[in-house]
Design a protein around this motif. Structure first.
Motif, PDB file in Angstrom:
ATOM      1  N   ALA A   4      -4.211   2.353  31.709  1.00 43.42           N
ATOM      2  CA  ALA A   4      -5.038   2.475  30.505  1.00 43.42           C
ATOM      3  C   ALA A   4      -6.408   1.725  30.833  1.00 43.42           C
ATOM      4  O   ALA A   4      -7.221   2.137  30.182  1.00 43.42           O
ATOM      5  N   ARG A   5      -6.278   0.742  31.415  1.00 45.52           N
ATOM      6  CA  ARG A   5      -7.581   0.036  31.597  1.00 45.52           C
ATOM      7  C   ARG A   5      -8.545   0.955  32.745  1.00 45.52           C
ATOM      8  O   ARG A   5      -9.823   0.895  32.535  1.00 45.52           O
ATOM      9  N   LYS A   6      -8.011   1.507  33.603  1.00 46.43           N
ATOM     10  CA  LYS A   6      -8.955   2.532  34.232  1.00 46.43           C
ATOM     11  C   LYS A   6      -9.367   3.556  33.640  1.00 46.43           C
ATOM     12  O   LYS A   6     -10.666   3.787  33.676  1.00 46.43           O
ATOM     13  N   ALA A   7      -8.548   4.131  32.658  1.00 52.34           N
ATOM     14  CA  ALA A   7      -9.088   5.104  31.756  1.00 52.34           C
ATOM     15  C   ALA A   7     -10.085   4.541  30.819  1.00 52.34           C
ATOM     16  O   ALA A   7     -11.341   5.264  30.692  1.00 52.34           O
ATOM     17  N   ALA A   8      -9.972   3.452  30.252  1.00 52.45           N
ATOM     18  CA  ALA A   8     -11.029   2.674  29.479  1.00 52.45           C
ATOM     19  C   ALA A   8     -12.134   2.569  30.003  1.00 52.45           C
ATOM     20  O   ALA A   8     -13.460   2.697  29.843  1.00 52.45           O
ATOM     21  N   ALA A   9     -12.342   2.077  31.502  1.00 51.93           N
ATOM     22  CA  ALA A   9     -13.470   1.715  32.166  1.00 51.93           C
ATOM     23  C   ALA A   9     -14.221   3.174  32.373  1.00 51.93           C
ATOM     24  O   ALA A   9     -15.348   3.018  32.338  1.00 51.93           O
ATOM     25  N   LYS A  10     -13.413   4.178  32.750  1.00 47.41           N
ATOM     26  CA  LYS A  10     -14.105   5.404  33.004  1.00 47.41           C
ATOM     27  C   LYS A  10     -15.011   5.918  31.897  1.00 47.41           C
ATOM     28  O   LYS A  10     -15.829   6.650  31.946  1.00 47.41           O
ATOM     29  N   ALA A  11     -14.248   5.573  30.574  1.00 48.20           N
ATOM     30  CA  ALA A  11     -14.965   6.063  29.497  1.00 48.20           C
ATOM     31  C   ALA A  11     -16.430   5.309  29.452  1.00 48.20           C
ATOM     32  O   ALA A  11     -17.452   5.730  28.831  1.00 48.20           O
ATOM     33  N   ALA A  14     -10.674   2.714  43.698  1.00 45.52           N
ATOM     34  CA  ALA A  14     -11.798   3.272  42.568  1.00 45.52           C
ATOM     35  C   ALA A  14     -12.558   4.207  43.053  1.00 45.52           C
ATOM     36  O   ALA A  14     -12.860   5.038  42.066  1.00 45.52           O
ATOM     37  N   ILE A  15     -13.039   4.357  44.165  1.00 50.29           N
ATOM     38  CA  ILE A  15     -14.150   5.401  44.535  1.00 50.29           C
ATOM     39  C   ILE A  15     -13.529   6.552  44.894  1.00 50.29           C
ATOM     40  O   ILE A  15     -13.794   7.742  45.151  1.00 50.29           O
ATOM     41  N   GLY A  16     -11.978   6.651  45.115  1.00 50.45           N
ATOM     42  CA  GLY A  16     -11.449   7.956  45.730  1.00 50.45           C
ATOM     43  C   GLY A  16     -11.578   8.278  47.195  1.00 50.45           C
ATOM     44  O   GLY A  16     -11.558   9.258  47.539  1.00 50.45           O
TER      45      GLY A  16
END
Ligand SMILES: Cc1cc2nc3c(=O)[nH]c(=O)nc-3n(C[C@H](O)[C@H](O)[C@H](O)COP(=O)(O)OP(=O)(O)OC[C@H]3O[C@@H](n4cnc5c(N)ncnc54)[C@H](O)[C@@H]3O)c2cc1C
Lengths: 266, 779
Positions: free
Chosen positions: B442-449, B758-760
């Motif tokens: 969820a935090r990753k998605a929020a950061a992405k936004a 993070a960068i894939g």
């Protein structure tokens, strides 16, 4: 350190006279460039003439549309000065990301520009804001003052007394710090002058020192916004390339830092 | 536990002197008639010394002598030794070139000394050094391992053809091949472990003082192990016999391994002091530290891991090249072998492991143990490999680890180590909870936004500390035993001096060691003092490194303490007319249980020294010594999890959270443990993001100052959240495991795993500079 003779000058004239007497004299302001170089024996001046305590060389004055910063004013004093914050907050910000507290309490604007390190912060501000460097002999436009790596228009024994900045409509600075030295890996200063001109200067990027970035200036002139820079390509040719940043990375930083500087300028 | 006993966060006793500027470091010491040494160092990475003309320098006022490499060889001062013999696969001994303290003929790295000026002042010595004319004939240099191993490459030492010191292996190759042949999945990773410069705050320094009348030397030096220095200087360097050499390591400002070794400068100072008949002081500057302090790490590895269809590990194959620089430093040979490959099982059940390690000479500064020494390299390799596997299998990296954790103890790995105890699930759980692992997506998605790339990375490390059982290391080639010794002197007034062979250079021994005494006797720590760092005071000692001071050094103190207590109880029983078995020690008093009869420690001590009324046959005095040899290594272990964000536009990393859950066994002083973990984590993060000792292709160092070598600063690192899960070490009576290196061992993999998440893109080397990360994102 080689042996040297230390003098403390109490006026600009006295400093100039002492300089003329020494066989290979050097002025000392904050000492944050000169002293390390002397300690490493890369410089061995016969005489060191301390100009850092000369009252006429310290202080800030705001009169009308001109902000004057005297040459021996420290970064810390510049950073905390209310006139600087009011007139050109970007300069206040620039000093806040310059070096570390020890550097900021000793280093001076005059020492910085006299040294003209290709990664120093102030040269970008002077070029972008269109400042004038005043010496004990003459006035020099910033554009004519910086002459490539560690070289300036200063003549032997010439003393910078102050730097006069025209107050801009907007200005901003953004810096990617060098991971080791904390100089600018790349820093970009953007200015919109009161007459609507746009001037963008980058430091830490070019092999020949501080540079104007005309492509970004053109983009911002037609549209003062970060997104206006999206389409600009900065060429990596002639940019520095070292272990901390390749030239293509620095080219990217010129663009990204310019965008952030515009955002900061508002 | 009392207020100052084991487990209390007692404020460090030694800090008063350190923070008020009263520390006494080698450079603070001034002797009458002292002279100053300045070394003339090679500017070339590889060259012949054609001639040295010192006539102009010698004529300068204030110059006492100019001494050269030829003279030190003529005087039969021994070459530097490497104290751990490694045998190659083919049974041949390792191949070492000679390392004289100053080069008489050939220099092999930038900074190697060829001569020394001794003068009345530092500045005169430096002026004169500039007047010495050294003529060099430059030779082709090799600065990196791939170049050094190429056919036709310039050769450093005739003794080591192909620039190979050894080609060593460990484990069962056939079993590993069999495991790979039945594997459902194989995961492969190639990676380098970047070379680091140790950068202790205090640069190295030495003062040598020769007394001609007594034919006796005193050496003040920045050492982590003064007795080892005395032993090596006496036994191998032909400078002075052991009883004529006193080595003092006073306050030492950090070591991180780099001050274990005996360096050329100390040898030259001793030799020169006798030659000029005056004390000789040398204080290195930061540039000399970058050029001559033994560097750390510098591996290139390829690792392959075989898994079954259920993602259980079947086998591990590792091939590593280890850069030794131009010469074999004191313990260098053991670092990429017994301190590295023996840890390649990590926290996992790995039925078969085979590792090959080739040691390589290059024209660079010698490499040796640096905080963690081999174990960070093992942990980084393994934890990146397991993380890579989880991504390849698209399974949760925590679950993949859990599935393969060792849960039964003792556990014999295929690479020598026998883990005594641990609870790897407990530390993983603790770290996951601390960072809210479940909430990460969820935090990753929020950061992405918000336009940010967020990543999370795990690292489950294990290390072998408490170095080391003497018999075991002896059978593996070590030239020394790794026990520790201690002496406890209870003075006639009841105050206590503890003399230890451990050496404190930042670790806080002067506090923690007192806490043991407070725990045992119930006396305040103000009545106890710790004596260390002087071979004339302390009977013997192997020093401090490898997180051994609590597990080995403190246990030796405990053993001596038990003897003191036994004798004191006899004296107390005699005085109180009670039976020895009824005496208990409480709050500094010896009491007869169940009665109100007691005698205070000072009275017992006084009785021991007046000897007016001792039990029949008892010797006077209250002073005991002990030597303690551990039975096994200790195995600190834990989980580190790092959460961070990467700025896509600049490649810059910023930390969101960093949690560390360690199992160090019993904690003596939790506050000091926390400090050790913080320091270690910062070094691990420094390696992951910032630090790199680089040479150009001619062997010129590119990063020999802080303007180019990026040390971590306070704002480069996050606030750490620490926790502890504890399994007591069964191998020593205190149950301690050691905490000095864990942070540096475990942190790097967590950081890199988080960035690559993070960068894939998994193709990323340390240090992950913004430039490298940006290129990993954008190509
Ligand atoms: C650790 C560290 C970090 C740093 N980080 C940064 C950074 O992030 N950004 C940055 O821009 N700089 C940085 N610097 C450089 C710092 O800003 C220096 O202080 C500055 O370059 C020189 O200023 P000074 O007053 O110390 O000059 P000095 O060292 O006293 O003098 C430098 C030179 O200028 C000459 N000079 C000085 N004043 C005058 C004058 N009035 N007229 C004519 N000649 C003069 C001197 O003769 C000398 O040749 C850093 C320095 C250090 C040590």
């Amino acid at each position: 350190m080689y042996e040297t003779t230390y003098h403390r000058a109490s006026s600009v004239d006295e400093a100039a006279a002492l300089f003329a007497k020494g066989s290979e004299a050097k002025f000392l302001a904050g000492g944050h460039t000169l002293l390390p170089v002397m300690k490493q024996r890369l410089a061995g001046p016969s005489d060191v003439i301390d100009i850092g305590k000369i009252k006429d060389l310290i202080g800030v004055q705001l009169s009308g549309d001109t902000l004057v910063i005297k040459a021996a004013t420290t970064y810390y004093d510049i950073m905390t000065n209310t006139d600087v914050k009011k007139a050109i907050p970007a300069i206040s910000y620039l000093t806040s990301v310059l070096g570390d507290p020890a550097v900021r309490h000793r280093g001076t604007i005059g020492g910085s520009i006299a040294n003209n390190d290709p990664a120093a912060d102030f040269p970008a501000a002077l070029i972008s804001l269109g400042a004038t460097v005043k010496t004990n002999k003459r006035s020099i436009a910033a554009e004519d003052f910086f002459k490539g790596l560690f070289t300036t228009a200063l003549e032997d024994g010439e003393i910078i007394t102050e730097v006069a900045f025209p107050v801009p409509e907007k200005a901003g600075y953004a810096k990617m710090r060098h991971p080791a030295s904390r100089f600018a890996l790349t820093g970009v200063f953007v200015t919109k002058t009161k007459s609507g001109d746009v001037r963008v200067a980058a430091t830490g990027a070019s092999q020949s020192g501080v540079m104007r970035v005309s492509a970004i200036e053109a983009a911002l002139k037609s549209n003062w916004s970060a997104s206006a820079i999206d389409g600009v390509t900065v060429s990596a040719a002639g940019l520095l390339s070292d272990i901390h940043g390749s030239s293509d990375y620095r080219a990217n930083l010129v663009k990204v830092m310019a965008q952030r500087a515009v955002q900061a300028a508002g | 536990m009392g207020m100052e006993g084991i487990g209390a966060s007692v404020v460090r006793k030694e800090d008063k002197r350190f923070i008020t500027g009263k520390g006494r470091y080698v450079d603070d010491i001034k002797l009458l008639g002292m002279t100053y040494a300045h070394f003339i160092r090679s500017p070339h990475a590889h060259a012949k010394v054609k001639s040295i003309d010192s006539s102009a320098a010698e004529a300068m006022p204030g110059v006492v002598a100019v001494l050269t490499g030829k003279q030190i060889v003529d005087d039969k001062v021994g070459n530097l030794i490497c104290g751990w013999a490694i045998t190659s696969k083919d049974g041949s001994p390792m191949k070492m070139g000679a390392w004289p303290a100053m080069a008489p003929e050939t220099v092999r790295f930038v900074g190697q000394a060829v001569a020394v000026v001794i003068a009345e002042s530092k500045n005169v010595a430096r002026d004169a050094a500039e007047a010495v004319v050294v003529e060099y004939e430059e030779l082709q240099a090799v600065a990196d391992m791939p170049s050094a191993l190429k056919p036709g490459a310039p050769q450093l030492h005739p003794e080591a053809p192909g620039n190979v010191v050894y080609d060593w292996h460990i484990g069962d190759e056939a079993a590993v091949n069999a495991a790979f042949s039945k594997a459902a999945n194989v995961v492969t990773l190639e990676l380098t472990n970047n070379r680091l410069a140790p950068n202790a705050m205090e640069p190295r320094a030495a003062i040598a003082d020769y007394d001609a009348a007594e034919e006796h030397f005193t050496l003040y030096t920045t050492s982590q192990n003064p007795h080892v220095a005395r032993l090596v200087l006496s036994a191998f360097y032909n400078i002075a016999p052991e009883h004529k050499l006193r080595v003092i390591a006073p306050d030492v400002g950090g070591g991180f391994g780099s001050k274990i070794f005996i360096y050329p400068e100390e040898m030259v100072a001793l030799w020169a002091s006798k030659k000029v008949g005056r004390p000789v002081k040398w204080t290195g500057d930061r540039t000399e530290a970058f050029l001559t302090d033994a560097h750390g790490r510098d591996h290139i590895s390829k690792a392959e891991m075989a898994f079954d269809a259920d993602h259980k590990i079947l086998g591990l194959r590792v091939k590593t090249h280890a850069n030794f620089g131009a010469y074999m430093s004191l313990f260098s040979s053991s670092v990429p072998t017994y301190l590295y490959a023996t840890l390649l099982s990590g926290q996992y059940n790995i039925p078969a492991i085979y590792a090959e390690v080739m040691g390589v000479y290059t024209n660079t500064t010698p490499v040796d143990a640096y905080r963690g020494a081999g174990r960070p390299e093992a942990s980084y390799l393994l934890e990146r490999l397991v993380e890579t596997a989880a991504r390849q299998f698209k399974v949760d990296p925590a679950e993949l680890r859990r599935k393969n954790f060792i849960t039964q103890f003792p556990h014999q790995t295929p690479v020598i180590m026998a883990y005594d105890t641990g609870d790897f699930n407990a530390s993983l759980d603790s770290a996951m909870k601390a960072i809210d692992y479940a909430g990460f997506p969820a935090r990753k998605a929020a950061a992405k936004a918000q336009g940010k790339l967020r990543g999370i990375g795990l690292s489950c490390y294990i290390e072998a500390c408490g170095i080391a059982p003497s018999k075991a290391v002896g059978s593996l080639g070590a030239g020394v035993g790794l026990w520790e010794s201690a002496e406890i002197r209870v003075n006639p007034v009841g105050t206590i001096e503890v003399l230890t062979g451990s050496h404190s250079h930042g670790q806080g021994h002067e506090t923690t060691f007192c806490q043991l005494i407070a725990e045992r006797l119930g006396v305040p720590i103000s009545q106890v003092s710790i004596v260390h760092g002087d071979t004339d005071k302390v009977q013997f000692g192997m020093g401090t490194y490898g997180s051994r001071s609590a597990a080995v050094g403190l246990t030796a103190i405990l053993k001596a303490m038990e003897k003191v207590e036994a004798k004191a109880k006899k004296i107390a029983a005699h005085a109180l007319e009670a039976s020895e078995g009824d005496i208990v020690i409480e709050n500094g008093e010896f009491k007869v249980t169940g009665t109100d009869k007691s005698i205070a420690l000072p009275m017992v001590a006084l009785a021991a020294y007046t000897a007016h009324n001792l039990p029949d046959g008892m010797e006077p005095g209250l002073k005991e010594t002990a030597f303690y040899d551990p039975t096994n290594f200790t195995f600190p272990a834990g989980t580190y999890i790092c959460e961070l964000e990467v700025d896509e536009a600049t490649g810059k990393t910023s930390f969101v959270n960093f949690v560390a859950a360690d199992d160090f066994g019993r904690l003596i002083n939790p506050m000091i443990v926390e400090g050790q973990v913080h320091g270690g984590l910062v070094q691990g993060i420094g390696q992951a993001l910032l630090e790199h000792a680089i040479y150009d292709s001619n062997g010129q160092p590119v990063t020999a100052s802080f303007m180019d070598y990026a040390m971590p600063r306070a704002d480069d690192v996050p606030s750490f959240k620490l926790s502890h899960t504890t399994t007591l070490c069964p191998g020593n009576p205190l149950g301690v495991k050691g905490c000095g290196e864990a942070g540096a061992i475990g942190a790097s993999a967590a950081v890199i795993n988080a960035i690559t998440d993070a960068i894939g893109n998994n193709k990323l080397e340390m240090p992950a500079t913004p430039d490298r990360v940006w290129h990993a994102i954008h190509g």
